[in-house]
Scaffold this active site. Structure first.
Site, PDB file in Angstrom:
ATOM      1  N   LYS A 103      38.891  32.861  41.530  1.00 31.63           N
ATOM      2  CA  LYS A 103      38.095  32.428  40.386  1.00 31.63           C
ATOM      3  C   LYS A 103      36.869  33.361  39.888  1.00 31.63           C
ATOM      4  O   LYS A 103      36.752  33.613  38.461  1.00 31.63           O
ATOM      5  CB  LYS A 103      37.313  31.347  40.845  1.00 31.63           C
ATOM      6  CG  LYS A 103      36.838  30.219  39.798  1.00 31.63           C
ATOM      7  CD  LYS A 103      36.219  28.982  40.346  1.00 31.63           C
ATOM      8  CE  LYS A 103      37.172  28.140  41.241  1.00 31.63           C
ATOM      9  NZ  LYS A 103      36.790  26.909  41.772  1.00 31.63           N
ATOM     10  N   LYS A 115      33.094  29.789  51.247  1.00 34.23           N
ATOM     11  CA  LYS A 115      32.814  28.433  51.119  1.00 34.23           C
ATOM     12  C   LYS A 115      32.336  27.958  52.513  1.00 34.23           C
ATOM     13  O   LYS A 115      32.685  28.708  53.493  1.00 34.23           O
ATOM     14  CB  LYS A 115      34.565  27.808  50.937  1.00 34.23           C
ATOM     15  CG  LYS A 115      34.429  26.374  50.377  1.00 34.23           C
ATOM     16  CD  LYS A 115      33.815  26.589  48.972  1.00 34.23           C
ATOM     17  CE  LYS A 115      34.162  25.220  48.192  1.00 34.23           C
ATOM     18  NZ  LYS A 115      33.956  25.348  46.859  1.00 34.23           N
ATOM     19  N   THR A 201      30.671  22.286  35.580  1.00 35.17           N
ATOM     20  CA  THR A 201      32.117  22.238  36.093  1.00 35.17           C
ATOM     21  C   THR A 201      32.790  21.300  35.178  1.00 35.17           C
ATOM     22  O   THR A 201      33.994  21.533  34.430  1.00 35.17           O
ATOM     23  CB  THR A 201      32.153  21.889  37.406  1.00 35.17           C
ATOM     24  OG1 THR A 201      31.532  22.645  38.432  1.00 35.17           O
ATOM     25  CG2 THR A 201      33.664  21.977  37.753  1.00 35.17           C
TER      26      THR A 201
END
Length: 428
Positions: A103, A115, A201
């Site tokens: 991304k 993450k 988002t």
């Protein structure tokens, strides 16, 4: 969580990781990715698993399990959310970390992919316990995070408050410098967060959707859409689509499913969810028990904004939307995607559709490092510019090579990473 639910969550997380790896391998082969670059990207650089004790309100201690996966930092510091959920697992965060690398590369950000999270349900704990858990996890991570090394952000089960606690803990124990604010993004505006981060988002998914509609000569006003998941991403996407004149006619979350051909007010529904924690009870006359009715709604757009692997071979054939937008990470399995593409339903993939969050996180990081404050108008304009540029490049590759939007997004990401690796070389 029941034993059955735990097993299902483990299988779903494994499926997410396997799906990400399968798509990576397919596209690495397609672009003939350089062998050493392929080998490096196929595994995370670092996998941290941490067990740490926290004192509960009753005086007893409980041991918690936390993770931080650092997939790749070629382009810049590791970047990725912190997920607090009983379903967090090593496979899940490994898959999500790889998606973050792709991304950031697609968005041309100077950031890498990471993450992490804690395996627990924050809803089962008091605010005081959640604060101690968050702070203790930050201490346990130690120098594995930092403004120039690894920058966490909110994700499922976390919010600006968690980021404020993480930043404050890091500042007091490891930093005490003005740039310490940049150790995390997604903070409250009062504590150094950026305006526009919470909505980024959801808005980003809509900006991609708008570009798709323009390409199809489809006016947004009067179109219908469905939202699967009405949390932060889904609610902001619905609000933006409503502003553009589209009508929300179906919505599903963990509490209920609503179907209303006459339209559902996204603004009023968002207010209801803030008060009650879910959509149940908002329009009792529109609640349905049969989830298949949601998937089979005939709408122009369906935004998938909940969790991974919600669209599978079991329900893919039911879907009749004109376009699917992946506001969540990995909501469509590889098997389901094949069914959908065979039906002619296009998909705006997660590494493109939901990159708005990391883009504005990058803006927040820049503002913190430079002691700047950008207006909402500046943030939104910069977000739209970056997203539209990425979307148009993906569409151009897809059309030129006659491949899907997801495949084109992977091509762009992998070729950018390969170019940088080949120019820099692999040390030593």
């Amino acid at each position: 969580m029941s034993v059955e639910s735990s097993i299902a969550a483990t299988e779903s997380n494994k499926k997410l990781y396997e799906g990400v790896c399968e798509r990576f391998e397919q596209m690495a082969s397609y672009v003939n990715l350089d062998g050493k670059v392929h080998a490096i990207l196929s595994q995370p650089k670092a996998e941290l698993m941490i067990h740490f004790p926290v004192k509960m309100d009753d005086g007893n201690y409980r041991l918690f399990k936390g993770y931080r996966i650092q997939h790749n930092n070629l382009l810049g510091p590791y970047k990725g959310g912190m997920r607090f959920s009983p379903e967090v697992s090593l496979d899940e965060v490994k898959g999500l970390a790889m998606l973050m690398t792709l991304k950031c590369a697609l968005a041309k950000l100077p950031l890498g992919g990471a993450k992490g999270g804690i395996k627990y349900n924050p809803n089962d704990h008091s605010p005081e316990e959640n604060q101690r858990i968050t702070r203790r996890f930050t201490v346990a991570l130690g120098h594995n995070i930092g403004p120039s090394y690894d920058i966490p952000a909110p994700d499922m089960g976390t919010n600006a408050q968690n980021m404020d606690w993480m930043m404050d803990t890091y500042h007091n124990l490891y930093g005490r410098k003005i740039e310490d604010k940049a150790v995390v993004t997604g903070k409250s505006v009062a504590c150094g967060g950026s305006v526009g981060r919470a909505s980024a988002t959801g808005y980003g998914a809509v900006y991609c959707l708008e570009e798709w509609a323009k390409g199809e000569n489809l006016p947004m006003k009067g179109t219908t859409f469905a939202i699967q998941g009405f949390g932060n991403v889904g609610s902001h996407a619905a609000l933006k689509l409503e502003e553009l004149g589209a009508a929300l006619v179906a919505v599903n979350d963990h509490t209920a499913t609503l179907i209303c051909p006459g339209g559902i007010s996204a603004k009023e529904l968002a207010s209801h969810v803030r008060q009650h924690g879910g959509i149940k009870g908002f329009m009792p006359e529109c609640e349905v028990d049969d989830l298949s009715r949601f998937w089979s709604q005939e709408v122009e757009f369906m935004v998938l904004a909940a969790m991974e692997n919600v669209v599978t071979q079991l329900n893919a054939d039911l879907i009749r939307a004109g376009l699917l937008v992946e506001g969540a990470n990995g909501p469509i399995t590889t098997e389901a995607e094949a069914v959908l593409l065979d039906k002619g339903i296009p998909i705006i993939p997660d590494i493109l559709a939901n990159m708005g969050g990391v883009i504005v996180s990058y803006f927040e990081w820049v503002q913190n490092r430079n002691s700047e404050y950008w207006s909402a108008e500046t943030v939104d304009a910069k977000l739209r510019e970056k997203l539209i540029a990425a979307y148009r490049q993906v569409v151009a590759v897809a059309q030129e090579q006659a491949i899907s939007l997801r495949q084109a997004a992977y091509v762009e990401s992998l070729k950018h990473l390969e170019e940088v690796y080949l120019k820099r070389g692999v040390w030593p």
